[in-house]
Enzyme design. Structure first.
Site: not given
Length: 408
Positions: A56, A59, A111, A224
């Site tokens: 993720s 992203k 997320s 993140k």
């Protein structure tokens, strides 16, 4: 004997101190990089260019493109596919209306894979087309080991990046205050919509800013997390202390990656220092055209990072200005400022003009470094010579100067 015992003891201490320093920056991740954001200096790396699954942390690129391509107040109507996205999500409903900003918060804080797909469809019409945009932007940012297949980071053997490429993407995203604001949040609320009567409460997965005492890091401010079974743990973290921001990236790590990130941050802050050498609003040199002085500015602030015990007095600035200038426009690169230490090039930054110079009547003639004189342009000189030649040719021809004698 006593002297020998003391010597042995000293050697043992030195050995263990070295071992401890090395151990303090060992990381489990297969790919890792620690970079000072201001100077762009790599402070630690392990397989920084190795292609690995980003999960993720993908992203970050999705968010970057969203900020660059969209108005945050735009309304997005959720299509058929996002509600069926795999993995983490906020359970979007077909036909539901949310703003780009709400989806961006869901993307980075919760997320949410459904938010990633919704943004991809809004920007490019489909996730497949959006992936093409992601790859194009990656190339523009200088990424050499990156290829995206989707907007969320769901595992695919053809979906990969490297620790250093992920740093480059994050570095660009950090230029946008809205991105930095969102990734530093602990929580966010999406109020009821036209399809969802309940408020959605989102909480950051980043334990450096939203964890217990074991993992919370005083200076952490983003960015993140990521995880899939095949990718293992991926993480991009940022921390700011005394005006310095460090970015740490780990890919394919075990569950103890927060410990590694904290070690990296402590190493970066404790063992290095960063200094502004020249700011982008201060002219580094000037071009002199006849009696006019035109300043040249660095394209960016120039920061240099050195070890704590190193000396900035040894830093040298060398200015290079191109010698074949005929005309230029504001913002055009006309040279570089190179930063050296002990004859080793540390950084080279373009020098740009802050105004235009161009004329149909004049070109520039190089005199010496940084100095030029105006001279009549070839576009004027050559046609003038032709016109004058024709004029005199016709004049003399009328007077018989160009008559051809015939043979007898």
């Amino acid at each position: 004997m006593k002297k020998y015992a003391v010597l042995v003891l000293m050697l043992i201490c030195i050995f263990f101190n070295i071992a401890n320093v090395n151990a303090s920056i060992n990381v489990d991740a297969e790919g890792c990089v620690l970079v000072d954001l201001q100077s762009d200096k790599i402070l630690f790396e392990k397989n920084k260019d190795l292609k690995l699954a980003p999960a993720s942390t993908t992203k970050i690129m999705t968010a970057l493109l969203t900020i660059e391509k969209c108005n945050l107040n735009d309304k997005v109507i959720i299509g058929k596919k996002p509600p069926f996205a795999d993995g983490s999500k906020i359970y979007l409903i077909e036909g539901e209306e949310l703003t780009v900003e709400q989806l961006l918060n869901a993307l980075l804080i919760e997320s949410a894979n459904d938010a990633a797909q919704a943004l991809a469809e809004y920007i490019s019409g489909s996730e497949e087309e959006f992936a093409k945009l992601m790859n194009q932007r990656a190339v523009e940012l200088g990424c050499k080991n990156t290829h995206f297949v989707n907007a969320s980071g769901l595992y695919d053997p053809n979906h990969y990046t490297s620790a250093y490429d992920l740093y480059l993407i994050t570095k660009k995203a950090f230029e946008y205050p809205k991105f930095r604001e969102i990734v530093s949040k602990i929580r966010y609320e999406i109020p009821p919509t036209n399809k969802q009567p309940q408020t959605r409460y989102l909480y950051s997965h980043n334990k450096l800013i939203n964890g217990n005492r074991r993992y919370r890091y005083q200076w952490a401010d983003g960015v993140k997390t990521g995880y899939t079974i095949k990718s293992k743990h991926a993480f991009v973290g940022s921390a700011t202390k005394d005006g310095r921001t460090l970015i740490a990236v780990v890919l394919k790590s075990n569950a103890q990656y927060y410990n590694d990130i904290i070690k990296l941050f402590n190493y970066g802050f404790n063992d290095f220092q960063t200094k502004l050498i020249l700011d982008k609003n201060t002219a580094a040199t000037h071009i002199i055209i006849d009696n006019k002085s035109i300043p040249l500015y660095p394209a960016e602030d120039i920061y240099i990072t050195l070890k704590k015990n190193d000396n900035f007095n040894d830093i040298e600035k060398k200015i290079n200005v191109v010698s074949n200038i005929e005309k230029f426009t504001k913002g055009e690169t006309l040279g570089s400022v190179d930063i050296y230490k002990n004859n080793n090039l540390l950084k080279s930054v373009p020098l740009i003009a802050n105004e235009d110079f161009g004329s149909l009547f004049y070109d520039l003639k190089y005199v010496e470094t940084g100095k030029y004189k105006k001279r009549p342009s070839n576009w004027i000189v050559i046609p003038t010579i032709i016109v004058v030649t024709l004029f005199f040719y016709k004049k003399f021809k009328r007077k018989g100067k160009f008559k051809i004698k015939k043979g007898k």
